[in-house]
Write a protein that holds these residues in place. Structure first.
Motif, mmCIF file in Angstrom:
data_model
loop_
_atom_site.group_PDB
_atom_site.id
_atom_site.type_symbol
_atom_site.label_atom_id
_atom_site.label_comp_id
_atom_site.label_asym_id
_atom_site.label_seq_id
_atom_site.Cartn_x
_atom_site.Cartn_y
_atom_site.Cartn_z
ATOM 1 N N UNK A 26 6.785 -0.505 -16.092
ATOM 2 C CA UNK A 26 5.639 -0.321 -16.994
ATOM 3 C C UNK A 26 4.963 -1.635 -17.382
ATOM 4 N N UNK A 27 5.720 -2.722 -17.423
ATOM 5 C CA UNK A 27 5.117 -4.024 -17.727
ATOM 6 C C UNK A 27 4.124 -4.413 -16.633
ATOM 7 N N UNK A 28 4.535 -4.246 -15.384
ATOM 8 C CA UNK A 28 3.645 -4.567 -14.255
ATOM 9 C C UNK A 28 2.403 -3.686 -14.291
ATOM 10 N N UNK A 29 2.605 -2.393 -14.548
ATOM 11 C CA UNK A 29 1.478 -1.468 -14.562
ATOM 12 C C UNK A 29 0.477 -1.790 -15.669
ATOM 13 N N UNK A 30 0.988 -2.211 -16.810
ATOM 14 C CA UNK A 30 0.098 -2.450 -17.952
ATOM 15 C C UNK A 30 -0.568 -3.819 -17.922
ATOM 16 N N UNK A 31 0.027 -4.780 -17.243
ATOM 17 C CA UNK A 31 -0.507 -6.143 -17.277
ATOM 18 C C UNK A 31 -1.172 -6.597 -15.982
ATOM 19 N N UNK A 32 -0.848 -5.943 -14.863
ATOM 20 C CA UNK A 32 -1.420 -6.373 -13.586
ATOM 21 C C UNK A 32 -2.271 -5.299 -12.925
ATOM 22 N N UNK A 33 -2.033 -4.034 -13.273
ATOM 23 C CA UNK A 33 -2.789 -2.948 -12.659
ATOM 24 C C UNK A 33 -2.412 -2.678 -11.220
ATOM 25 N N UNK A 34 -1.242 -3.153 -10.791
ATOM 26 C CA UNK A 34 -0.810 -2.929 -9.411
ATOM 27 C C UNK A 34 -0.524 -1.445 -9.169
ATOM 28 N N UNK A 35 -0.787 -0.990 -7.945
ATOM 29 C CA UNK A 35 -0.491 0.384 -7.570
ATOM 30 C C UNK A 35 1.005 0.554 -7.326
ATOM 31 N N UNK A 36 1.460 1.810 -7.286
ATOM 32 C CA UNK A 36 2.882 2.107 -7.140
ATOM 33 C C UNK A 36 3.467 1.512 -5.863
ATOM 34 N N UNK A 37 2.695 1.484 -4.787
ATOM 35 C CA UNK A 37 3.192 0.931 -3.528
ATOM 36 C C UNK A 37 3.533 -0.545 -3.669
ATOM 37 N N UNK A 38 2.777 -1.267 -4.479
ATOM 38 C CA UNK A 38 3.045 -2.687 -4.704
ATOM 39 C C UNK A 38 4.272 -2.901 -5.578
ATOM 40 N N UNK A 39 4.535 -1.962 -6.485
ATOM 41 C CA UNK A 39 5.684 -2.115 -7.386
ATOM 42 C C UNK A 39 6.988 -2.120 -6.587
ATOM 43 N N UNK A 40 7.052 -1.292 -5.544
ATOM 44 C CA UNK A 40 8.222 -1.320 -4.665
ATOM 45 C C UNK A 40 8.405 -2.681 -4.022
ATOM 46 N N UNK A 41 7.313 -3.321 -3.633
ATOM 47 C CA UNK A 41 7.370 -4.664 -3.041
ATOM 48 C C UNK A 41 7.876 -5.670 -4.063
ATOM 49 N N UNK A 42 7.398 -5.539 -5.297
ATOM 50 C CA UNK A 42 7.824 -6.454 -6.361
ATOM 51 C C UNK A 42 9.331 -6.381 -6.573
ATOM 52 N N UNK A 43 9.862 -5.167 -6.651
ATOM 53 C CA UNK A 43 11.306 -5.006 -6.842
ATOM 54 C C UNK A 43 12.089 -5.575 -5.650
ATOM 55 N N UNK A 44 11.566 -5.387 -4.462
ATOM 56 C CA UNK A 44 12.244 -5.900 -3.273
ATOM 57 C C UNK A 44 12.272 -7.423 -3.285
ATOM 58 N N UNK A 45 11.160 -8.065 -3.637
ATOM 59 C CA UNK A 45 11.107 -9.527 -3.698
ATOM 60 C C UNK A 45 12.049 -10.065 -4.772
ATOM 61 N N UNK A 46 12.076 -9.365 -5.904
ATOM 62 C CA UNK A 46 12.991 -9.774 -6.972
ATOM 63 C C UNK A 46 14.437 -9.706 -6.490
ATOM 64 N N UNK A 47 14.776 -8.622 -5.800
ATOM 65 C CA UNK A 47 16.142 -8.452 -5.312
ATOM 66 C C UNK A 47 16.539 -9.499 -4.296
ATOM 67 N N UNK A 48 15.634 -9.833 -3.378
ATOM 68 C CA UNK A 48 15.916 -10.880 -2.391
ATOM 69 C C UNK A 48 16.201 -12.195 -3.098
ATOM 70 N N UNK A 49 15.384 -12.521 -4.097
ATOM 71 C CA UNK A 49 15.580 -13.759 -4.849
ATOM 72 C C UNK A 49 16.911 -13.743 -5.598
#
Length: 394
Positions: free
Chosen positions: A224-247
């Protein structure tokens, strides 16, 4: 590096999946079992709570059992818990399955953490802990998206079928690939608990609790933080979680290596300072996607970099009670996750979700203070511990 350490990483990966995989399929469970989403959420709460409480207690209760045998027993119990989960006909049975997997999983994770450094030379101890931590953080990368994928295709039970199969393979691997690992000589419970009277030890555990609280205040509500502050679509949120996990996976390995090269105390301070700065800076990165993703990956790396360094620090601090200290550190971490989720929820309800990284950063600042207090007492800690032990004996 002893190959058995990598196998312990795989075991920790399987255990970590059970804890994390369910968050992506709560709606499927609620619909199938005719319960509310809030009731389904209790399946996460009970798992985290038991995980935090059970590991130090079970470690003490099983202190005299040979470690390979204990690992096999725990894996069998873990297998039973997953089978119960797969065949759950109602919420109560599923809840019971979560209790079984949480109890056995808590012991398995701490067994992996305490066995890994005992299998390698002292100079590789931090790296061994880091490799096991990579197994848990690796499940962070795959757990939620894999649960979503399998759950949407075949139903919410499918992810647990996969975990059941992986558990069977783990049992076979431990039986044939792991050598016997003798338990350390037993240390009386009073002597182990007496170490908590040391400021060095107690402030170290407080540090783990506070930095994980700060991390979770934002991470628990990242979507919800990403959705409210960046306006990213749901498909991008999956990418964000994946990048976080790799890091996060990289952070676990880097933290162990840094602890071996720079020393545990220096690594802890560097990581906490970096984590605090990046959380406080994240609100300023959201207007620029590339900058936000870079900040997010730095946050993911630093959040998991601290753990192996802290484990090494506790081993150096109280080697005779290192097993229980690592277990208590694991409990502090899970209590931090639970408390951070509560704090984040209060911030969202009473103020604004945009404040979660700032509030999280403030908890990181507090953890920096407790870490400093712990490290400052280094020169007198061992003498203090010995005085406590002598008083108990008298």
């Amino acid at each position: 590096m002893d190959k058995r350490v990598y196998f312990l990483m795989i075991v920790s990966f399987v255990i970590g999946m059970v804890e994390l995989i369910i968050s992506g399929i709560l709606d499927l469970i609620a619909e199938d079992l005719h319960i509310t989403l809030g009731q389904a959420g209790h399946l996460i709460t009970i798992f985290s709570f038991i995980f935090a409480i059970a590991s130090p207690i079970l470690l003490l209760m099983t202190s005299k059992i040979e470690r390979k045998k204990l690992t096999l027993i725990s894996l069998f119990v873990f297998l039973i818990g997953n089978i119960v989960t797969v065949f759950s006909a109602n919420y109560s049975i599923l809840f019971t399955g979560r209790i079984i997997t949480a109890t056995s999983g808590a012991l398995l994770i701490i067994l992996c953490l305490v066995m890994a450094p005992s299998l390698v030379e002292a100079k590789y101890r931090g790296r061994a802990i880091g490799i096991v931590s990579m197994g848990v953080s690796g499940s962070l990368v795959l757990g939620v998206p894999l649960g979503l994928f399998l759950g949407n295709l075949y139903g919410w039970r499918a992810p647990f079928v996969l975990i059941t199969v992986l558990t069977v393979l783990s049992i076979i691997g431990v039986y044939y690939l792991m050598d016997k690992v003798d338990p350390k000589p037993g240390v009386p419970l009073r002597r182990q608990l007496a170490t908590l009277k040391s400021q060095k030890v107690s402030f170290a555990h407080a540090t783990t609790f506070l930095y994980m609280t700060g991390h979770t205040v934002l991470y628990a509500y990242l979507k919800p933080y990403i959705q409210s502050t960046t306006g990213l679509e749901d498909s991008w949120i999956g990418v964000v979680y994946f990048l976080f996990g790799i890091a996060a996976v990289c952070g676990g390995g880097i933290g162990g290596t840094m602890a071996d090269i720079l020393g545990a105390n220096r690594t802890i301070m560097i990581a906490i300072i970096g984590l605090g700065l990046i959380l406080l800076a994240i609100p300023f990165t959201t207007p620029i996607l590339a900058l936000f993703l870079i900040g997010l990956m730095i946050w993911g790396m630093l959040s998991w970099l601290i753990s192996p360094a802290m484990q090494s620090y506790l081993i150096e601090t109280s080697p005779e009670t290192s097993d229980i200290q690592q277990s208590l550190s694991n409990s502090s971490l899970h209590f931090g996750i639970a408390f951070g989720a509560v704090v984040g929820g209060v911030v969202i309800e009473r103020a604004s979700i945009s404040l979660t990284p700032t509030i999280g950063g403030l908890f990181i600042v507090l953890s920096l203070l407790t870490a400093g207090l712990s490290i400052r007492s280094r020169t007198t800690n061992l003498d203090h511990n010995q005085k406590i032990v002598d008083q108990i004996k008298a």
